[in-house]
Design an enzyme around this catalytic site. Structure first.
Site, PDB file in Angstrom:
ATOM      1  CE  LYS A   1     -39.577  24.888 -20.724  1.00 40.00           C
ATOM      2  NZ  LYS A   1     -39.647  24.913 -19.237  1.00 40.00           N
TER       3      LYS A   1
ATOM      4  CE1 TYR B   1     -37.088  26.047 -23.128  1.00 44.47           C
ATOM      5  CE2 TYR B   1     -38.458  26.617 -25.015  1.00 44.47           C
ATOM      6  CZ  TYR B   1     -38.102  26.805 -23.696  1.00 44.47           C
ATOM      7  OH  TYR B   1     -38.759  27.746 -22.948  1.00 44.47           O
TER       8      TYR B   1
END
Length: 309
Positions: A169, A165
């Protein structure tokens, strides 16, 4: 001046629940026609259902707004193109794209499978790129576009158990920087939102009393500014609980070493100077860094460079 979106067409991905729903409702309340995109999966990307998206559509229509639902998988180019084509066909244009869809598959890097790493990157990074790519020709032709990418403090600063993640991101900053440069001529402004909110993704991670402060509605005003007509571009806006801050990537002035002193030992000995933040600046493109380093090296050697135009 009141920010309005009358006559504008917006696509919001992951708009069936949480932040996406809040963003979609906020846009609709201020006059936008909104495509409610949601695949209807669980937080880890399993299953599919159109119920959430249809519910938001009905909520908007009940208040007199215009909305349509679309269940495109943001990482699937064909279904995304279908979504964008329907919005353009029915409403004549696409002005705003809010990339919000995402999933979580948290584990420490040692325990994470590469399939789980790849899937999270596919949804967040490739999903964002796919939606931007589908809207880009329309925005270029109409000489107007407002795009928001969604990053996270996990990508900007790191968070235990979120290597997949966090990597996806963090990539939003790089994508924003390039799209900002390439879109400037056609008034396509590209920004990034870094939200902290009470959503399905965070409800098990944050204490109940803190969740009460982190309603998604406290973030949406910042999002609405980032997609407004007078929006800035190339901004990373942190938002949560009514707090807003701006994240910037700076480079220190640094040092330039003589050829006979350019050793790892010298770098180690002078690392405090390299790290000194006094005079740090925000570079506007990759070539600015190249020019800086070459200019410094030339000056240190008494050389004069002709950069041309």
């Amino acid at each position: 001046m009141t920010i309005r979106f009358d006559g504008r067409v917006a696509i919001v991905t992951g708009a069936g629940t949480g932040l996406g729903r809040s963003h979609a409702l906020g846009l609709a309340e201020r006059g936008a026609k909104v495509v409610i995109n949601d695949l209807g999966v669980s937080p880890d990307g399993q299953g599919a259902s159109s119920d959430a998206a249809l519910s938001v559509v009905e909520e908007i229509r009940a208040k007199g707004g215009e909305a349509m639902a679309h269940g495109a998988d943001v990482a699937d180019a064909e279904s995304v193109m279908d979504m964008v084509a329907k919005a353009s066909r029915d409403w004549g244009r696409v002005d705003i794209l809010v990339n919000n869809a995402g999933i979580l598959r948290d584990k420490t890097f040692a325990k994470m499978t590469l399939d789980d790493f790849r899937k999270v990157v596919e949804v967040h990074l490739m999903g964002t790129a796919t939606c931007c790519h589908a809207c880009w020709p329309i925005m270029r032709e109409q000489k107007y576009g407002r795009i928001v990418l969604t990053t996270s403090a996990s990508g900007l600063y790191g968070n235990f158990g979120q290597s997949n993640y966090g990597a996806a991101k963090a990539a939003m900053a790089g994508l924003m920087n390039v799209l900002h440069i390439e879109g400037a001529r056609d008034d396509i402004r590209v920004n990034t939102l870094a939200p902290t909110a009470a959503t399905r993704m965070t409800e098990d991670l944050i204490p109940a009393d803190a969740l009460a402060l982190l309603d998604p509605g406290t973030i949406t005003p910042g999002l609405l500014y980032l997609v407004s007509e007078d929006a800035p571009s190339r901004v990373i806006l942190g938002a949560g609980a009514g707090s807003y801050a701006r994240t910037r990537i700076y480079e220190t002035p640094g040092i330039t070493l003589a050829e006979d002193d350019n050793t790892p030992e010298t770098v180690a000995a002078r690392f405090a100077e390299i790290s000194d933040a006094d005079g740090q600046e925000e570079l506007q493109n990759a070539f600015e860094q190249t020019r800086k380093y070459v200019r410094n090296a030339a000056e240190a050697r008494g050389l004069t460079l002709d950069w041309g135009n």
